[in-house]
Design a protein around this motif. Sequence first.
Motif, short mmCIF file in Angstrom:
data_model
loop_
_atom_site.label_atom_id
_atom_site.label_comp_id
_atom_site.label_asym_id
_atom_site.label_seq_id
_atom_site.Cartn_x
_atom_site.Cartn_y
_atom_site.Cartn_z
N GLN A 172 0.84 -1.18 0.00
CA GLN A 172 0.00 0.00 0.00
C GLN A 172 0.88 1.24 0.00
N ARG A 207 14.16 -7.50 10.61
CA ARG A 207 15.53 -7.56 10.11
C ARG A 207 15.81 -6.53 9.03
N VAL A 210 9.81 6.67 10.08
CA VAL A 210 9.55 7.80 10.97
C VAL A 210 10.81 8.66 10.95
N PHE A 233 2.56 4.28 1.39
CA PHE A 233 2.83 4.58 2.77
C PHE A 233 3.15 6.05 2.91
N THR A 234 2.52 6.64 3.89
CA THR A 234 2.69 8.07 4.05
C THR A 234 2.79 8.40 5.52
N ASP A 235 3.55 9.42 5.85
CA ASP A 235 3.43 9.95 7.20
C ASP A 235 2.84 11.36 7.09
N ARG A 260 7.42 1.19 6.44
CA ARG A 260 7.04 2.25 7.38
C ARG A 260 8.30 3.03 7.70
N LEU A 292 15.18 -5.30 14.60
CA LEU A 292 14.12 -6.25 14.25
C LEU A 292 12.83 -5.47 14.06
N LEU A 299 5.74 3.71 16.87
CA LEU A 299 5.29 4.34 15.64
C LEU A 299 5.43 3.46 14.40
N ILE A 300 6.50 2.68 14.33
CA ILE A 300 6.66 1.84 13.13
C ILE A 300 6.97 0.38 13.46
N GLY A 301 6.92 -0.01 14.73
CA GLY A 301 7.14 -1.41 15.09
C GLY A 301 8.59 -1.85 15.01
N GLN A 313 5.70 -4.15 4.11
CA GLN A 313 4.87 -3.10 4.71
C GLN A 313 5.79 -1.97 5.12
N LEU A 331 7.59 -6.96 9.74
CA LEU A 331 7.84 -8.36 10.11
C LEU A 331 7.38 -9.36 9.05
#
Lengths: 797, 233
Positions: free
Chosen positions: B2, B192, B55, B4-6, B53, B190, B178-180, B51, B100
């Motif tokens: 998808q 990775r 920040v 991705f935007t902040d 992400r 992690l 915020l981004i895991g 996915q 992940l």
Amino acid sequence: MKNTPNGKFAKLLQKEFVILDGAMGTMLLANGLQLGESSEVFALAHPELLESIHRQYIEAGADVIYACTFGANRLKLADSGLTPAEVIPRAIEIAKKAAADTDVAVALDVGSLGELLEPAGTLSFDAAYDIFKEMVVAGEAAGADYVIFETMTDLYELKAAVLAAKENTSLPIACSLTFDKNNRTFSGDSVESMACQLSALGVDALGINCSPGPQGILPIMRELARHTNLPLMVKANAGLPNPQTKQYDLLPQDFAAQMQEFCRLGVQMLGGCCGTNPEYIRALKQAVSGAKRGQRATVAEAAVCCPTRTVYLDTPKIVGERLNPTGKKLFQQALREENIDYILTKALEQQQAGADILDVNVGLPGIDEPALMERVVKALQATVDLPLQIDSSDPAAIEAGLRAANGKAIVNSVNGKKESLESILPLVKKYGAAVIGLTLDENGLPQTADERLSIARRIMEAALAHGIAKEDIYIDCLTLTVSAQQEQANETLTAIRRVKNELGLKTVLGVSNISFGLPNRELINQTFLTLALAAGLDLAIINPNIPGMVGAVDAFKVLTNQDTDSAAYIARQTENQTAAQSAASPTAVDPEQAICEAIHKGLKGEVRQLTKQLLADRSELTVINELLIPALDEVGKRYEAEQIFLPQLINAAAAASEAFEVIKAQICERGTEGVSKGKILLATVFGDIHDIGKNIVKVILENYGYQIIDLGRDVPTEKIVQTAIKQDIKLIGLSALMTTTVCSMQQTIEALRASGHDCRVFVGGAVLTPEYAVEIGADFYAKDATQSVNIAKQILG
Amino acid sequence: MQNFTDDTITITELHINRAEALRYLHINGQAPAEILADLAAAEQQLLQTAQPRFVWQEFALQKAEEIALTGTNLTLKGADIAELLQDCDRCILLAATLGLAVDELIRRTELTDMSRALMLDACASAAVENLCDRVQQQLAEQFAAQGRYLTDRFSPGYGDLPLSLQKPLCATLNAQRLIGLTVSGSGILLPRKSVTAIIGISSRPQAKRQSGCATCNLAATCPFRKAGQNCGK
């Protein structure tokens, strides 16, 4: 619901709405906390500030304040020199002081640990459990009214937390997850699985916090409410943060207005997360005052789950039966050698073939079943995303499986015997599982549908008495062999119908036994399965690798209007056709030459077929030594000469391994000695999780006939030493990819030497050089997988 | 994948640099057609799974013996980062990850198709670099409009900037929430396939200078260098 002596949590839930406090971190940042600094440590250094923040929230109308303990875990406090046992009582004491002379409850606030659990990370489930245990024990002793596990993104971590609280305290438990914009947690966990697993696990409230603002949470909460009966809570951020300033975009009034939507959904506990302050809580309190909580429909759905997938028993589902050693010599051998990869490939095969749930049975005489069950369950859920069915007659193995399971599992099984019910139902309840009840008891196998029904009723009553939900009880009306007791098939079918209609329970059946002793078993199995489905069977335990069996379930769903537009049926039939076409057999002139070429080209199917052909008039050893190994050597040489590249080398090895599988199966059938040329231990050293290189070396070495004991990644030194000694392994291969973990490689080599065990060590990995290998005490440096073969040949022959 | 935007930066698609992926696979010169076909399939699979992400946050710098970031308890140590930031009074901290699901995909694929797993791994390494490139590119454009210029990005583990910086850097960005993105006990990021980096902000245009083996702490043992090549950075 459990309760603390003062019963404050239960009292809270008598309110129409419970107002939770707002953000702690935001308030501390506005008062001098630096980014990246520990809130807990900072707050304890400024106790007046902390107390004043709590008071401000109470004055704004909060019924609950969260103590400043979110990150007070051993891992996050490590650098501060403080321990949870020091920080938690102090933080709770300050919160209680602020709440003195009020009805306000103080919650022990516990956030995610900050490190990822296995298999994504390196933290073990047991280690996570211990860290949570330390926190909840300290929190209860200090007088917290309940524990809130919040901002969680991993249901497995949360399970460790919940078990730690349930087993070591009597604190009521609230659980709150954080979701990303795709309505999944960062670990990929779904809202449905959250509801399914945690509702069964027996917590006291469920919620969502942080995540993208009230409007972002709303659809997630709607879904959560559809799948649980537990009280709901929400602590939303003050909108979305501006990426540049990190300020949140909602004003208190707008926040409160958006939060009102949750009241209509029936959410009872409401508060604020990042970006909120007492003004937001005051506005929220005003907005909900006098409002009525929306009515929630009662949920009674039969479902099991793994974190990413929830399987509802609303249409018939397939349980794959192939993870079971009974009558399978290769599977037995794999269990004895702890060859977990073999088991995993059988699991993947079944998922591909259409299994919705996997039955897991690792019972073999002389095996440590609980330990193996735990290991296999953990390995399975790292690999396949299907709910598991823990299959054992040993309560200890069932408990080991349930404890390790990430999700809501099924227990296979209890039966009508008192001993079985008493020993296993408490485990089902404690770990939040569903359970299969076999309709047999002290009097043996029942002969009639009546008897089956009455045992089923007894099992149901016992399960309900243990607090297990009715929709989590599945009855197995027992398949008997039709060639021996022909009248029994009909009794089974009648019993299924009656259990469904008269008891309202779900049913499950292992189908394959029906045809024992008859020709064309598949035809009998398929027909019986169809009859059982028509009688109302919910879970069919079958071999999904037989297209006809999966096809019968698919066809049933078409004919009963459960598969809209026959979409699933058409999809699978098309897939099967394509697979059948591509499996068209090659016709080779000279099988010896053909197998070499097939290996070079990495053609797995051809290699398998040719091996069978070759074995017709050649011994296994001839095929290995005169065909497979020379072919692999040739491939290795071409790789060394850079005529082919690593992906091609691996493909060739994978193709050759098909040949070894065929050979292994044949030897296993005959029951004679294997063809192992010796054992090699492989491990990625402690602290390192980059294991793709090690796994490539494994594939290549296996194909030269060596038995690989693969200890995986992040392997502690002691485990390597102990395994080497216990299994008397003479050659050890160690891998490390980081400069920072080469030191644990060195420590491992030193420990191996110190143990006095006679072995040689080869090392590899991107950061190593021949000189460095010598420096850390290794015997050999393997620059790549083919070199590791030369080393193995030199040491083991 | 998808978009991705902040909200300030939108990444519409990742691109996997084929040449970079091939370098990670140690394939030099002309790659055989079968490998290229497999690699194309791996790229597609990776892009569907990733996915992405990220920040980022801007900080003022306080320079003394070490460089401190205002409003944080983070300090940057070492000669290399000091050199990078010598013209700068502010900096950006950036963290980016593919999530992940990519780790899981590679782990699962290793069981059934090791060659594909290796390609996915290479593609993922190239993709996360591409994610950083794209974010940095857009940041550079935004800052250029204000008359400010970015340095190259510099990550913990480059030169003498210690890997132990990963943990405090991620904490400062609140990267887990915020981004895991997390840091393991032994300092590994992690998921990775993740990157953290520091980018200097200056009022003067900044020359590209931090690339190449000279500033890489893997230079002594690098497999590319051993083979007389480089990793291309």
